[in-house]
Write a protein that holds these residues in place. Sequence first.
Motif, PDB file in Angstrom:
ATOM      1  N   LEU A   1       0.813  -1.212   0.000  1.00 47.89           N
ATOM      2  CA  LEU A   1       0.000   0.000   0.000  1.00 47.89           C
ATOM      3  C   LEU A   1       0.850   1.266   0.000  1.00 47.89           C
ATOM      4  O   LEU A   1       0.339   2.356  -0.211  1.00 47.89           O
ATOM      5  CB  LEU A   1      -0.915   0.002   1.222  1.00 47.89           C
ATOM      6  CG  LEU A   1      -1.920  -1.151   1.260  1.00 47.89           C
ATOM      7  CD1 LEU A   1      -2.678  -1.158   2.570  1.00 47.89           C
ATOM      8  CD2 LEU A   1      -2.883  -1.032   0.085  1.00 47.89           C
ATOM      9  N   LYS A   2       2.145   1.091   0.253  1.00 50.57           N
ATOM     10  CA  LYS A   2       3.006   2.280   0.327  1.00 50.57           C
ATOM     11  C   LYS A   2       3.625   2.647  -1.024  1.00 50.57           C
ATOM     12  O   LYS A   2       4.351   3.631  -1.104  1.00 50.57           O
ATOM     13  CB  LYS A   2       4.112   2.044   1.359  1.00 50.57           C
ATOM     14  CG  LYS A   2       3.585   1.791   2.773  1.00 50.57           C
ATOM     15  CD  LYS A   2       4.733   1.545   3.727  1.00 50.57           C
ATOM     16  CE  LYS A   2       4.255   1.084   5.095  1.00 50.57           C
ATOM     17  NZ  LYS A   2       5.409   0.642   5.925  1.00 50.57           N
ATOM     18  N   LEU A   3       3.341   1.850  -2.048  1.00 49.81           N
ATOM     19  CA  LEU A   3       3.820   2.193  -3.394  1.00 49.81           C
ATOM     20  C   LEU A   3       2.691   2.876  -4.146  1.00 49.81           C
ATOM     21  O   LEU A   3       1.526   2.514  -3.980  1.00 49.81           O
ATOM     22  CB  LEU A   3       4.229   0.922  -4.159  1.00 49.81           C
ATOM     23  CG  LEU A   3       5.248  -0.023  -3.519  1.00 49.81           C
ATOM     24  CD1 LEU A   3       5.768  -1.007  -4.569  1.00 49.81           C
ATOM     25  CD2 LEU A   3       6.399   0.734  -2.892  1.00 49.81           C
ATOM     26  N   ASP A   4       3.026   3.817  -4.996  1.00 52.57           N
ATOM     27  CA  ASP A   4       1.956   4.310  -5.856  1.00 52.57           C
ATOM     28  C   ASP A   4       1.831   3.373  -7.052  1.00 52.57           C
ATOM     29  O   ASP A   4       2.586   2.393  -7.189  1.00 52.57           O
ATOM     30  CB  ASP A   4       2.144   5.789  -6.216  1.00 52.57           C
ATOM     31  CG  ASP A   4       3.257   6.052  -7.218  1.00 52.57           C
ATOM     32  OD1 ASP A   4       3.758   5.105  -7.841  1.00 52.57           O
ATOM     33  OD2 ASP A   4       3.617   7.235  -7.372  1.00 52.57           O
ATOM     34  N   ALA A   5       0.867   3.636  -7.903  1.00 51.04           N
ATOM     35  CA  ALA A   5       0.544   2.682  -8.965  1.00 51.04           C
ATOM     36  C   ALA A   5       1.730   2.435  -9.890  1.00 51.04           C
ATOM     37  O   ALA A   5       2.027   1.290 -10.257  1.00 51.04           O
ATOM     38  CB  ALA A   5      -0.669   3.190  -9.759  1.00 51.04           C
TER      39      ALA A   5
ATOM     40  N   GLU B   1       4.930   2.803  -9.261  1.00 47.64           N
ATOM     41  CA  GLU B   1       5.979   2.065  -8.558  1.00 47.64           C
ATOM     42  C   GLU B   1       5.629   0.578  -8.448  1.00 47.64           C
ATOM     43  O   GLU B   1       6.503  -0.289  -8.592  1.00 47.64           O
ATOM     44  CB  GLU B   1       6.170   2.627  -7.148  1.00 47.64           C
ATOM     45  CG  GLU B   1       6.818   4.002  -7.108  1.00 47.64           C
ATOM     46  CD  GLU B   1       6.841   4.588  -5.701  1.00 47.64           C
ATOM     47  OE1 GLU B   1       7.812   5.292  -5.389  1.00 47.64           O
ATOM     48  OE2 GLU B   1       5.881   4.361  -4.928  1.00 47.64           O
TER      49      GLU B   1
ATOM     50  N   PRO C   1      -8.780  -1.334  -2.767  1.00 54.32           N
ATOM     51  CA  PRO C   1     -10.142  -0.894  -2.428  1.00 54.32           C
ATOM     52  C   PRO C   1     -11.049  -0.758  -3.651  1.00 54.32           C
ATOM     53  O   PRO C   1     -12.254  -0.640  -3.497  1.00 54.32           O
ATOM     54  CB  PRO C   1      -9.922   0.445  -1.724  1.00 54.32           C
ATOM     55  CG  PRO C   1      -8.493   0.800  -1.883  1.00 54.32           C
ATOM     56  CD  PRO C   1      -7.753  -0.399  -2.371  1.00 54.32           C
TER      57      PRO C   1
ATOM     58  N   ARG D   1       8.987   2.659   4.443  1.00 58.38           N
ATOM     59  CA  ARG D   1       8.278   3.918   4.257  1.00 58.38           C
ATOM     60  C   ARG D   1       7.279   4.109   5.397  1.00 58.38           C
ATOM     61  O   ARG D   1       6.875   3.149   6.043  1.00 58.38           O
ATOM     62  CB  ARG D   1       7.510   3.899   2.929  1.00 58.38           C
ATOM     63  CG  ARG D   1       8.402   4.120   1.741  1.00 58.38           C
ATOM     64  CD  ARG D   1       7.583   4.291   0.488  1.00 58.38           C
ATOM     65  NE  ARG D   1       8.456   4.621  -0.639  1.00 58.38           N
ATOM     66  CZ  ARG D   1       8.058   4.642  -1.899  1.00 58.38           C
ATOM     67  NH1 ARG D   1       6.793   4.348  -2.194  1.00 58.38           N
ATOM     68  NH2 ARG D   1       8.890   4.952  -2.864  1.00 58.38           N
ATOM     69  N   ASN D   2       6.877   5.341   5.604  1.00 57.91           N
ATOM     70  CA  ASN D   2       5.842   5.630   6.604  1.00 57.91           C
ATOM     71  C   ASN D   2       4.516   5.003   6.210  1.00 57.91           C
ATOM     72  O   ASN D   2       4.203   4.963   5.037  1.00 57.91           O
ATOM     73  CB  ASN D   2       5.650   7.154   6.729  1.00 57.91           C
ATOM     74  CG  ASN D   2       6.743   7.793   7.549  1.00 57.91           C
ATOM     75  OD1 ASN D   2       7.338   7.145   8.404  1.00 57.91           O
ATOM     76  ND2 ASN D   2       7.010   9.062   7.271  1.00 57.91           N
ATOM     77  N   PRO D   3       3.702   4.569   7.165  1.00 54.81           N
ATOM     78  CA  PRO D   3       4.026   4.480   8.591  1.00 54.81           C
ATOM     79  C   PRO D   3       4.976   3.311   8.844  1.00 54.81           C
ATOM     80  O   PRO D   3       4.653   2.167   8.533  1.00 54.81           O
ATOM     81  CB  PRO D   3       2.665   4.240   9.250  1.00 54.81           C
ATOM     82  CG  PRO D   3       1.812   3.658   8.170  1.00 54.81           C
ATOM     83  CD  PRO D   3       2.324   4.181   6.873  1.00 54.81           C
TER      84      PRO D   3
END
Lengths: 310, 310, 310, 310
Positions: A53-57, A59, A83, A278-280
């Motif tokens: 979930l911490k990567l954008d599409a 990436e 989602p 990456r955060n969190p």
Amino acid sequence: MLDATAAGVYVIAVTPFRDDGRLDAASTDRMVDFYRRCGVTGMTILGIMGEALKLDAAEAIGFTRQVVKRADGLPVVVGVSSPGFASMRTLARSAMEAGAAGVMIAPPAAVRTDDQIVGYFAQAVEAIGSDVPFAIQDYPQASGVVMAPSVIRRIVEAHASCVMLKHEEWPGLEKITAVRGFIEAGSMRRVSILTGNGGTFLDFEMERGADGAMTGYAFPDMLVDLVRLQREGAREAAHDLFDAHLPLLRYEQQVGVGLAVRKHILKQRGAIGSDAQRNPASKLSPVARAEVAYLLARLAKHDMRAQGLA
Amino acid sequence: MLDATAAGVYVIAVTPFRDDGRLDAASTDRMVDFYRRCGVTGMTILGIMGEALKLDAAEAIGFTRQVVKRADGLPVVVGVSSPGFASMRTLARSAMEAGAAGVMIAPPAAVRTDDQIVGYFAQAVEAIGSDVPFAIQDYPQASGVVMAPSVIRRIVEAHASCVMLKHEEWPGLEKITAVRGFIEAGSMRRVSILTGNGGTFLDFEMERGADGAMTGYAFPDMLVDLVRLQREGAREAAHDLFDAHLPLLRYEQQVGVGLAVRKHILKQRGAIGSDAQRNPASKLSPVARAEVAYLLARLAKHDMRAQGLA
Amino acid sequence: MLDATAAGVYVIAVTPFRDDGRLDAASTDRMVDFYRRCGVTGMTILGIMGEALKLDAAEAIGFTRQVVKRADGLPVVVGVSSPGFASMRTLARSAMEAGAAGVMIAPPAAVRTDDQIVGYFAQAVEAIGSDVPFAIQDYPQASGVVMAPSVIRRIVEAHASCVMLKHEEWPGLEKITAVRGFIEAGSMRRVSILTGNGGTFLDFEMERGADGAMTGYAFPDMLVDLVRLQREGAREAAHDLFDAHLPLLRYEQQVGVGLAVRKHILKQRGAIGSDAQRNPASKLSPVARAEVAYLLARLAKHDMRAQGLA
Amino acid sequence: MLDATAAGVYVIAVTPFRDDGRLDAASTDRMVDFYRRCGVTGMTILGIMGEALKLDAAEAIGFTRQVVKRADGLPVVVGVSSPGFASMRTLARSAMEAGAAGVMIAPPAAVRTDDQIVGYFAQAVEAIGSDVPFAIQDYPQASGVVMAPSVIRRIVEAHASCVMLKHEEWPGLEKITAVRGFIEAGSMRRVSILTGNGGTFLDFEMERGADGAMTGYAFPDMLVDLVRLQREGAREAAHDLFDAHLPLLRYEQQVGVGLAVRKHILKQRGAIGSDAQRNPASKLSPVARAEVAYLLARLAKHDMRAQGLA
């Protein structure tokens, strides 16, 4: 292409980041090589522990392409839970075009009744296309969705492209027995059953009928050995091996901080260049690092004893 | 650029799809024009009722560009809530480059304690950049995150780029009073307070100190009139207008099917060409359509009476 | 004894406390008399809005005895939902011995799959005895349990003592239609369907096939009139009446503070001597009291107009 | 009376039932004697694993009286968590009158923000009386309530009668360090910290500053030894002991079925006469029984090796 005969260890890969938070391409190749040397059968990327979930599409697709290429024939399963179905489709189609072996899908928390769960997977298959082999990720502790064995059967029977159950309900031993029972009784098509939950019940899961593991413990080589021993019927040896690792396995299985433990060890083992998240992000305190070191030292002593060296 | 003086009606825009599920570019322009004619102050796109999660990343940015362009100066707020900060950043930066006025962020369910909520917004601001004006979306029924008024104050005080509270805790009248009280007492910087929840408490929310509405009721013109009447101090007239709409407002506020009601009416009013939703889609049964028609007929009769025509 | 023909208004009774927190016996009698004068068909005590969880076991039974005695033949349904079956049994058996007409049961949140829900009610019937008529309380917003219509049918078909569905899923109009459709199609035994959710959809619920209301709005007389009008087919009159009350109905339907509104009005109407709640108690702020007064004044004006007096 | 110096093992006692579901008075005495022989410091009854919710009010008090009497001076802590304060008070007062040492309280899921949690414990103390020593049960996995260390400190500082933290957030090692750090830094009054979660992290919890364990593993004698070894600074021996039990500890820690494992072993060890549970009951399948037998056999072999007998 992933199919219902899949067995062995499909390691849940981490996603290597650099200390500045960017994807670490060099470590990605190194990690794939490391996993291969550990003897895994395949890899699963972009799972929860892969910080998907911490990567954008962009990436996510780029990372998938690199891993598939470096894996060089080793099957790669791509987590595409999302989602929304458009994002799921975009990633799934891109991943398959890049050469992935299949995808993995978990339902969202809003899905509750038996019919809603079955309906959700029907819409997911419609979205990604019925030509894409997929694994059901059955992980209620994370998804909030509880699937009865009969619901899993309905999904399997409805979709020929469903080839695998990633089983990680906890506790879940009876569920493996139930689903395997369906298959043996001929009331359900065979699918591969790989188990998750960090491997904390892998000793008995194999005995209950699992085909292997899909988890990311920092010693995938142990998982590989354990699965092999259990298949060979070497029960005592399997449990001896498992029990030696259980203190660390349990420590790594902690929600949140567990990923910090895993990346920390993978870095120590040379699989990745940085343990950055990456955060969190979860972090290891100095005390926690010392605890991990202590567990690793105890494990090393055990290995020496096992090899007659101590 | 969105700032803390924002007031009036920022309508939550739907996302128009064609019957085949593709984005409907023609309807998008038509919809923007419709909202403008209704007298709205601004628009909010890619909210929950904008089916944001059903667009993939490329679609979200493309849709944002089109709306901002057609809005032609009317401020557009873009929902950028995301399970990950990289996706949030990508959308937020692209939206601002396209000319959006600001963004809106809701925290994910995993965030629980006061400090975790404050920490989440700090990471979000770090991700999108402190130059991007944002609204806190305080919507516990959907997010699962309950923010005390003191937590909202901590976020506002920590980030100059926080310019708005989208208030939709339910029930929430006392919270408006509390937050407005902070501002009046000088213990918190002023932010704009716009209210959601389909408008079902907008009559009293304005009296409690809200600056306007951010919701998507299919009669935004009514919302505009109501906000104006309340500002003019025409309390009786405001409540008369509100009460006439409340039966329909309530009907449209139903979770799930409410969006079908809204799109159905917007289509009838000529704002969009199709009431299609992407999966998971809610549908109006024939009985429900008849109920909506009945409510619209009663509303029409009321309007005629109000104008002395019946 | 409660049976499947039950219809009309079963008012959800409040539990009257004194300002010092003790049960208010005098108000209890007064309240029963008040509800009777309002024309209700029956009463439901120890529901959520009856602060059931705030009574200890002895108080719950004592209160039940007093209400049943004072009700003097008016049927009394007793909420017996409990985290454990022993407590459920103790209260249910005591209530029936005291002369209650039946009981009401909601499942606990841990129950998730279709089979688990059906299994829960089987264990509940085993606990209370199959001679005790009961209503299924279908209230997912409070219980967390989502029951498909087919699950309700399984429970009804499995237990002859199940005589009523207290319907309060929200939104839920289609569910009434589905369950009523089962009955009309002959695929399910008839049960009474009474609706809750504060009455906010009672106008259409009656048209969808509900037999009446089981809710606690502070004007039960209005609920009685509405149910009667809908049964007589006086649709316009029913909606006119409903719409006049909707602004207050909505205000009283707020989670938490809604009970303070209800008790405040019931006290004003002379039904109870104090609006005290036990902890955790909701309170009306001075502003909220003024809002309620304003809504009551508007309602009074409407009544005068309706009677041709204004 | 329980106080802030409490240390050692407060075993979470099961509640013995007969096969017909009635409380088993004979086994209750036998169980107390068994736990005493295991060397525990105290006992905690009516916890989650004590099936507290399955007893009605009269049974809970009766069981408490019997245990306290048989414990004969061994301190008994009574779980009094309840959905309502009246029931909590009734049980707490009765328990203390019967000679209990203190009570344990977990907050309900509806309590969310920091202030709400602190407020809940203030109301609880008001209900039970400030003369009753109590433990905060911090168990988010079961309660749904996440308490920051600073919130625990606020509760401790507000109530002199708060003498213990039953720590079972998972993962939770850092929380022990944080709370112990408050005490050492002088920013919080000392309270006893006992840990739960089935003991799966007890090895490190002791090193982090816990005073002991409050959990119900079927080998409380091992817990007693482990706590003693850690206090003596015999780290290697402590971990050796712990690791030998971890495979079974983990197996017994499974939600639901874990209680069946625990009662099964306690019956085998002669502590109770029946492993019956009341509904909803978990059951051991034949395969699961065989797995437990296998784990016990491996444990026995380890014990023999440890004693130089194999």
